[in-house]
Design a protein around this motif. Structure first.
Motif, PDB file in Angstrom:
ATOM      1  N   ARG A 185       0.836  -1.204   0.000  1.00 32.18           N
ATOM      2  CA  ARG A 185       0.000   0.000   0.000  1.00 32.18           C
ATOM      3  C   ARG A 185       0.871   1.255   0.000  1.00 32.18           C
ATOM      4  N   LYS A 186       1.960   1.200   0.752  1.00 30.76           N
ATOM      5  CA  LYS A 186       2.846   2.357   0.820  1.00 30.76           C
ATOM      6  C   LYS A 186       3.460   2.650  -0.547  1.00 30.76           C
ATOM      7  N   VAL A 187       3.877   1.602  -1.253  1.00 32.37           N
ATOM      8  CA  VAL A 187       4.451   1.778  -2.587  1.00 32.37           C
ATOM      9  C   VAL A 187       3.419   2.381  -3.540  1.00 32.37           C
ATOM     10  N   GLN A 188       2.199   1.874  -3.511  1.00 34.47           N
ATOM     11  CA  GLN A 188       1.181   2.361  -4.439  1.00 34.47           C
ATOM     12  C   GLN A 188       0.797   3.809  -4.153  1.00 34.47           C
ATOM     13  N   ASP A 189       0.742   4.184  -2.883  1.00 33.59           N
ATOM     14  CA  ASP A 189       0.459   5.580  -2.544  1.00 33.59           C
ATOM     15  C   ASP A 189       1.584   6.491  -3.018  1.00 33.59           C
ATOM     16  N   GLN A 190       2.823   6.040  -2.846  1.00 34.42           N
ATOM     17  CA  GLN A 190       3.955   6.853  -3.287  1.00 34.42           C
ATOM     18  C   GLN A 190       4.022   6.940  -4.811  1.00 34.42           C
ATOM     19  N   GLN A 191       3.588   5.908  -5.499  1.00 37.77           N
ATOM     20  CA  GLN A 191       3.507   5.983  -6.956  1.00 37.77           C
ATOM     21  C   GLN A 191       2.513   7.059  -7.373  1.00 37.77           C
ATOM     22  N   GLY A 192       1.397   7.163  -6.653  1.00 36.32           N
ATOM     23  CA  GLY A 192       0.422   8.212  -6.939  1.00 36.32           C
ATOM     24  C   GLY A 192       0.996   9.597  -6.697  1.00 36.32           C
ATOM     25  N   ASP A 193       1.748   9.761  -5.598  1.00 34.01           N
ATOM     26  CA  ASP A 193       2.378  11.053  -5.311  1.00 34.01           C
ATOM     27  C   ASP A 193       3.379  11.423  -6.405  1.00 34.01           C
ATOM     28  N   LEU A 194       4.150  10.431  -6.854  1.00 36.11           N
ATOM     29  CA  LEU A 194       5.137  10.693  -7.896  1.00 36.11           C
ATOM     30  C   LEU A 194       4.446  11.067  -9.209  1.00 36.11           C
ATOM     31  N   ALA A 195       3.331  10.404  -9.513  1.00 36.50           N
ATOM     32  CA  ALA A 195       2.572  10.744 -10.721  1.00 36.50           C
ATOM     33  C   ALA A 195       2.051  12.176 -10.653  1.00 36.50           C
ATOM     34  N   THR A 196       1.651  12.611  -9.452  1.00 34.85           N
ATOM     35  CA  THR A 196       1.180  13.986  -9.279  1.00 34.85           C
ATOM     36  C   THR A 196       2.302  14.972  -9.574  1.00 34.85           C
ATOM     37  N   ARG A 197       3.489  14.694  -9.052  1.00 30.68           N
ATOM     38  CA  ARG A 197       4.626  15.593  -9.294  1.00 30.68           C
ATOM     39  C   ARG A 197       4.990  15.640 -10.776  1.00 30.68           C
ATOM     40  N   ALA A 198       4.938  14.481 -11.428  1.00 32.39           N
ATOM     41  CA  ALA A 198       5.255  14.442 -12.857  1.00 32.39           C
ATOM     42  C   ALA A 198       4.241  15.256 -13.653  1.00 32.39           C
ATOM     43  N   GLU A 199       2.963  15.119 -13.301  1.00 32.16           N
ATOM     44  CA  GLU A 199       1.921  15.860 -14.017  1.00 32.16           C
ATOM     45  C   GLU A 199       2.063  17.364 -13.781  1.00 32.16           C
ATOM     46  N   GLU A 200       2.308  17.750 -12.533  1.00 32.02           N
ATOM     47  CA  GLU A 200       2.461  19.169 -12.230  1.00 32.02           C
ATOM     48  C   GLU A 200       3.668  19.762 -12.955  1.00 32.02           C
ATOM     49  N   GLY A 201       4.740  18.973 -13.049  1.00 29.58           N
ATOM     50  CA  GLY A 201       5.924  19.449 -13.758  1.00 29.58           C
ATOM     51  C   GLY A 201       5.669  19.648 -15.236  1.00 29.58           C
ATOM     52  N   ALA A 202       4.833  18.774 -15.819  1.00 31.23           N
ATOM     53  CA  ALA A 202       4.526  18.889 -17.247  1.00 31.23           C
ATOM     54  C   ALA A 202       3.562  20.039 -17.523  1.00 31.23           C
ATOM     55  N   VAL A 203       2.499  20.139 -16.710  1.00 31.51           N
ATOM     56  CA  VAL A 203       1.496  21.190 -16.930  1.00 31.51           C
ATOM     57  C   VAL A 203       2.069  22.570 -16.609  1.00 31.51           C
ATOM     58  N   GLY A 204       2.909  22.643 -15.571  1.00 33.51           N
ATOM     59  CA  GLY A 204       3.442  23.942 -15.149  1.00 33.51           C
ATOM     60  C   GLY A 204       4.818  24.253 -15.701  1.00 33.51           C
ATOM     61  N   PRO A 457      -2.984  26.182 -38.358  1.00 30.96           N
ATOM     62  CA  PRO A 457      -2.502  25.413 -39.531  1.00 30.96           C
ATOM     63  C   PRO A 457      -3.577  24.607 -40.246  1.00 30.96           C
ATOM     64  N   TRP A 458      -4.467  23.973 -39.529  1.00 37.70           N
ATOM     65  CA  TRP A 458      -5.554  23.202 -40.155  1.00 37.70           C
ATOM     66  C   TRP A 458      -6.917  23.793 -39.793  1.00 37.70           C
ATOM     67  N   GLY A 459      -6.926  25.107 -39.578  1.00 35.45           N
ATOM     68  CA  GLY A 459      -8.173  25.767 -39.251  1.00 35.45           C
ATOM     69  C   GLY A 459      -8.745  25.260 -37.934  1.00 35.45           C
ATOM     70  N   LEU A 460     -10.072  25.115 -37.888  1.00 44.34           N
ATOM     71  CA  LEU A 460     -10.721  24.667 -36.660  1.00 44.34           C
ATOM     72  C   LEU A 460     -10.457  23.206 -36.354  1.00 44.34           C
ATOM     73  N   ASP A 461      -9.899  22.478 -37.309  1.00 47.41           N
ATOM     74  CA  ASP A 461      -9.581  21.066 -37.075  1.00 47.41           C
ATOM     75  C   ASP A 461      -8.184  20.878 -36.487  1.00 47.41           C
ATOM     76  N   THR A 462      -7.491  21.965 -36.190  1.00 53.96           N
ATOM     77  CA  THR A 462      -6.161  21.885 -35.591  1.00 53.96           C
ATOM     78  C   THR A 462      -6.263  21.473 -34.126  1.00 53.96           C
ATOM     79  N   ARG A 463      -5.469  20.486 -33.750  1.00 58.51           N
ATOM     80  CA  ARG A 463      -5.421  20.090 -32.332  1.00 58.51           C
ATOM     81  C   ARG A 463      -4.597  21.128 -31.585  1.00 58.51           C
ATOM     82  N   ILE A 464      -5.151  21.629 -30.489  1.00 62.52           N
ATOM     83  CA  ILE A 464      -4.522  22.763 -29.813  1.00 62.52           C
ATOM     84  C   ILE A 464      -3.647  22.342 -28.641  1.00 62.52           C
ATOM     85  N   GLY A 465      -3.470  21.036 -28.436  1.00 63.73           N
ATOM     86  CA  GLY A 465      -2.547  20.571 -27.404  1.00 63.73           C
ATOM     87  C   GLY A 465      -3.173  20.532 -26.032  1.00 63.73           C
ATOM     88  N   GLU A 466      -2.511  19.782 -25.152  1.00 66.98           N
ATOM     89  CA  GLU A 466      -3.017  19.613 -23.790  1.00 66.98           C
ATOM     90  C   GLU A 466      -3.130  20.952 -23.085  1.00 66.98           C
TER      91      GLU A 466
END
Length: 579
Positions: A185-204, A457-466
């Motif tokens: 359980r401790k490992v899985q909780d820490q994996q979730g915390d690490l995923a949060t840090r990775a996501e925050e680093g990417a978004v921010g 580039p492709w008008g309204l069909d252009t993907r605008i990214g995350e």
């Protein structure tokens, strides 16, 4: 408890497949036991008596049993894979749907990385257990029990050696289970915390780079990764000790069987064929016993994963939709003695006894100091949060009595910090109204001054990214505003939607918005005098209550608090007028 039954419910539609898997597995055990017995008959019969005639039939029988066992294994795994993947797909769908139904109070408490970890890693752990561990746990226990009975029947002294070797395995397994569930359980909780840090680093990433804090954020991530590594190594060490012990016990048992079996053959207690069959059956137990550590570890991880997933399923939404529908909505909004406090701070009310009426087709701007509760007020209309006292009504109907889907079609909101999705600009625009025509999309773009979307580039069909990070803040706000306008709601809520626009663009957007707001009921959170001028009336929010309501000029002349809030913009407007 109801979620535990929900988890069992995922297995119920596949009971037939699971039953076929179990029957084929048990038949495979019978065949695995039968093959050594055929070998015994072959050695003690034709080979011992030098009679070659029965060798071919017995050999073909052993071959047929082996082929049949292989077919049963193939059939079991085919059925098993299909059933387990369907279970995982259904659980993934239900988990995502439940997350969508949970209120904003839930999502504000939970880290996104923890939710992501549960929706991916934990579901995969359950799938692995359902697809491998659960079945083999039953198979291996059954095989050990059945083979032990056969061995006791063949030659009880050697059978007792095998039976007694199970005692330390059972004792150690129980001790391992208690320790492993904690560290897992401790490992899985820490994996979730690490995923949060990775996501925050990417978004921010833009904020991180703009402040030159890449090293600082990296060090935080590395510290979390090292913590996960250390805990994972504790888990590995625990597993390694257990698996090593499980490897040693069968080998010791095999040596004792060889020694005592040889003595038994020498004294005539056993035939050579019986000894060969005994050793073959004994060796067939090595894998079930040795794999017990892997399977028990998998079972504990699955139990931990199930507990983590059930934490989400056990969270009931406190925003439950009603059944009423307004056939011909006019957009008459009333706040009647409204109290509101966030669920995690019930003793700190944000709104207190608030009253406000917005008549059909009228636009009201809410002005207040930072932190006064303006955004909380707007969130109560589409029920992103529920009032803790009083009520909010649309056309005389309490919003809590309205069907949620219907309510959120009546009310469209454009937020100060807009959220765009990793899809095309058109898909982002039509998120609130999938049946919008091209002409309506173009009109919404013109209102929001979001014509830049046509030049992508492709008008309204252009993907605008995350998160729409390929666009500027003002562009994101204009697309979000166009999305809200396109929904053609009965009530349009604008939460400081124009804050990122330059003065020229803001003026163009406001001119277009006046035409839109003339046909709908508007609730605007405003910080600028220019935005306030969009409204028919202005409401001043102070200390959680509406203290003054009137037009802009009246409040400016008679309410010092209102004048102080808009002083900077008023001065700027005066300068522009005198110029």
């Amino acid at each position: 408890m109801h979620s535990l039954w929900r988890l069992r419910g995922y297995l119920r539609p596949h009971l037939r497949a699971l039953a076929i898997m179990l029957v084929s597995a048990l038949a495979g055990i019978v065949l695995a036991i039968a093959i050594p017995l055929v070998t015994k008959a072959l050695i003690d019969g034709p080979i011992t008596h030098h009679d070659l005639d029965p060798v071919l039939p017995l050999g073909l029988l052993a071959l047929a049993l082996g082929v049949l066992e292989a077919v049963l294994v193939w059939m079991r795994r085919w059925i098993q894979s299909n059933a387990v993947l369907r279970i995982e797909t259904t659980m993934r769908h239900d988990l995502y749907a439940h997350l969508q139904a949970l209120p904003m109070s839930f999502h504000s408490r939970w880290q996104s990385g923890q939710l992501l970890s549960r929706a991916t890693t934990d579901l995969s752990a359950l799938r692995r257990f359902f697809g491998f561990g659960m079945l083999f746990l039953l198979i291996n226990i059954t095989q050990v029990a059945a083979v032990t009975v056969v061995l006791l029947t063949m030659y009880w002294p050697l059978g007792l050696v095998v039976a007694f070797s199970a005692a330390p395995v059972i004792w150690l397994s129980m001790r391992f289970e208690k320790e492993y569930v904690v560290v897992s359980r401790k490992v899985q909780d820490q994996q979730g915390d690490l995923a949060t840090r990775a996501e925050e680093g990417a978004v921010g990433i833009r904020v991180i780079k703009s402040f030159g804090r890449s090293r600082y954020i990296s060090e935080q991530y590395e510290a979390a990764a090292r913590q996960l590594h250390d805990t994972s190594m504790d888990k590995v060490r625990l597993s390694a000790r257990f698996w090593t012990f499980l490897e040693v016990i069968p080998n010791i048992a095999v040596v004792l069987v060889l020694l005592l079996g040889a003595i038994g053959v020498g004294k005539g207690y056993l035939t050579p064929g019986e000894l060969v069959a005994f050793i073959t059956l004994m060796l067939s137990l090595v894998w079930p016993v040795a794999s017990l550590g892997v399977i028990l570890a998998m079972a504990q991880e699955a139990m931990t994963s199930a507990a983590r997933i059930l934490e989400i399923f056990d969270t009931a939404s406190d925003v439950v939709g009603g059944t009423r529908v307004i056939e011909r909505p006019r957009g008459h909004v009333r706040f009647e003695r409204v109290d509101f406090a966030f669920p995690d701070a019930p003793d700190e009310p944000v709104l207190r006894g608030l009253d406000l009426e917005i008549r059909p087709g009228e636009t009201v701007a809410v002005v207040g100091a930072t932190g006064s509760g303006k955004t909380s007020l707007t969130a109560l209309v589409p029920r992103l949060y529920d009032v803790t006292g009083g009520r909010v009504t649309i056309d005389g109907v309490d919003v809590r009595d309205l069907d949620l889907v219907h309510l959120r079609q009546l009310v469209a909101t454009a937020f100060e910090d807009p959220t765009l999705f990793s899809m095309s600009a058109r898909e982002n625009l039509t998120l609130g109204r999938a049946d919008a025509t091209d002409a309506e999309v173009e009109e919404a773009l013109d209102v929001a001054q979001a014509g830049f979307a046509r030049d992508l580039p492709w008008g309204l069909d252009t993907r605008i990214g995350e998160q729409g990070m390929a666009l500027s803040g003002g562009q994101r706000q204009r697309l979000a505003l166009a999305r809200a306008v396109l929904a053609r709601p009965a009530v349009l809520v604008l939460d400081d939607t124009l804050s990122a626009l330059d003065v020229h663009t803001e003026k163009l957007v406001e001119d277009a918005l006046r035409r839109v707001l003339a046909d709908t009921t508007g609730l605007i959170v405003a910080h600028r005098a220019s935005t306030v001028l969009l409204a028919d009336r202005v409401a001043l929010l102070q200390d959680g209550a509406i203290t003054h309501v009137g037009d802009h000029s009246e409040l400016l002349a008679t309410v010092p608090a209102y004048r102080d809030l808009l002083a900077a913009d008023v001065d700027r407007e005066d300068e522009e007028v005198s110029a």
